[in-house]
Design an enzyme around this catalytic site. Structure first.
Site, PDB file in Angstrom:
ATOM      1  N   CYS A 153       0.817  -1.229   0.000  1.00 43.91           N
ATOM      2  CA  CYS A 153       0.000   0.000   0.000  1.00 43.91           C
ATOM      3  C   CYS A 153       0.841   1.264   0.000  1.00 43.91           C
ATOM      4  O   CYS A 153       0.331   2.353  -0.240  1.00 43.91           O
ATOM      5  CB  CYS A 153      -0.932  -0.005   1.196  1.00 43.91           C
ATOM      6  N   HIS A 168      -3.706   6.603   3.044  1.00 40.11           N
ATOM      7  CA  HIS A 168      -4.050   5.304   2.472  1.00 40.11           C
ATOM      8  C   HIS A 168      -5.392   4.863   3.067  1.00 40.11           C
ATOM      9  O   HIS A 168      -5.604   4.954   4.276  1.00 40.11           O
ATOM     10  CB  HIS A 168      -2.951   4.295   2.802  1.00 40.11           C
ATOM     11  N   ASN A 198     -10.049  -1.034   0.354  1.00 43.68           N
ATOM     12  CA  ASN A 198      -8.592  -0.885   0.344  1.00 43.68           C
ATOM     13  C   ASN A 198      -8.059  -1.354  -1.006  1.00 43.68           C
ATOM     14  O   ASN A 198      -8.075  -2.546  -1.303  1.00 43.68           O
ATOM     15  CB  ASN A 198      -8.002  -1.723   1.486  1.00 43.68           C
TER      16      ASN A 198
END
Ligand code: ACO
Length: 327
Positions: free
Chosen positions: A114, A254, A284
């Site tokens: 990520c 994020h 996500n």
């Protein structure tokens, strides 16, 4: 001339297919209320069978080039963050290069989960300042749906697919990427991993049967480390750049979990109205999450010339990092 690395255009692309929490209720033992209250996620976009990371990355890259008014032949470097490449060889960046006709570029994938996009921005700044590149495409692209076990409620509710991109270009004008920070801690590698599919455990009949080719995550441990890493990354880049949190016009974290986002913003005293959140729509999307949000914020008028934007990420590895960009 002193060289500065400016973000001059952004783009994004997500699959058309949407999977809602109520769709998931029919697939695993879960509830919309549980998912929303624990994570903030309501929907996620899921690739079709014949859609791969390079397809979304290509669309995002073309959007970014168009918004920057830059031609593909002018790009001299493509940096693509992904943990879901189309294939082990060649890099997904090579496929994107071919698709968009960036015939003068060097290209590479980076695997920082990520944190891939903020790692990419850090590399782009360094390459521009050291005169090794002038026009760089930084892309985050993921098709996590293809490595998620759709029978595992601990993970399948969390992830989505998509891609985002930014064009970073040299300029003599001060501003642009003001500072970056990158860290990792490999001792935590097994908190979030896909065991099979590499040289340690090639895909075979067993890994097809026992779930080893899917994401395995120790959720609460990841959560604890993420809260610490996001806070540290945000504080560190503020102190490196000398920018105060009051000067930040927008924080783009994020998008992994709304509670992690809120606690990070709290820690550095950024009020909720200055925090960009779209986790409810996409879940996500790993390396794609920050550039998708950045593109939305740009196109939605949330970022104005002169604004300082803080991006902060953590991911499997463990990796974490941050960037402050003046637009
Ligand atoms: N629906 C209903 N119940 C569930 C679900 C679900 N989808 N998933 C887990 N549960 C249950 C658990 O089994 C557990 O039940 P039990 O107490 O009977 O054992 C209960 O809910 C509580 O589980 P916890 O794990 O304690 O819940 P928590 O509040 O920690 O939330 C979550 C779980 C959302 C996964 C959280 O830990 C988290 O967000 N962790 C970070 C994950 C993350 O950000 N990962 C991405 C990293 S980035 C990257 O590199 C891809």
């Amino acid at each position: 001339m002193k060289r500065f690395a400016h973000v001059i255009g952004t783009g994004a692309s997500v699959p058309a297919r949407v999977l809602t929490n109520s769709d998931l209720e029919k697939m695993v033992d879960t509830e919309d209320e549980w998912i929303v209250s624990r994570t903030g996620i309501k929907r996620r976009h899921i690739a079709s069978d014949n859609e791969a990371s390079s397809d979304m990355a290509t669309k995002a890259a073309l959007n970014a080039l168009e918004s920057a008014n830059v031609k593909a032949e002018q790009v001299d470097l493509i940096i693509l963050g992904t943990v879901t490449p189309d294939r082990p060889l060649p890099s997904t960046a090579c496929l994107v290069q071919n698709n968009i006709g960036a015939v003068n570029a060097a290209v590479m994938d980076i695997v920082a989960a990520c944190s891939g996009f903020v790692y990419g921005l850090a590399l782009a700044k360094a390459m521009i300042e050291s005169e090794q590149a002038d026009t760089i495409l930084v892309i985050g692209a993921e098709t996590l749906s293809k490595i998620v076990n759709w029978k595992d409620r601990n993970t399948c509710v969390l992830f989505g697919d998509g891609a985002g991109a930014a064009v970073v270009r040299v300029s003599g004008k001060p501003g642009g990427i003001l500072g970056t920070y990158m860290r990792s801690n490999g001792s935590l590698w097994n908190l979030l991993t896909v065991p099979a599919g590499g040289s340690r455990m090639p895909i075979d009949f067993n890994s097809m049967q026992n779930g080893a080719r899917y994401i395995q995550m120790a959720g609460p441990d990841v959560y604890k480390n993420a809260v610490m890493a996001m806070g540290e990354a945000a504080s560190e880049v503020l102190s490196r750049t000398g920018v105060s949190s009051k000067e930040i016009a927008l924080m783009i974290p994020h998008q992994a979990n709304i509670r992690i986002i809120e606690s990070t913003a709290n820690r550095i005293k950024i009020p909720p109205e200055k925090v960009y959140v779209n986790i409810h729509e996409y879940g996500n999307t790993s390396a794609a999450s920050i550039p998708i949000a950045l593109d939305e914020a740009m196109r939605g008028g949330r970022i104005k010339p002169g604004d300082k934007v803080l991006m902060v990420a953590f991911g499997g590895g463990f990796t974490w990092g941050s960037a402050i960009v003046e637009f």
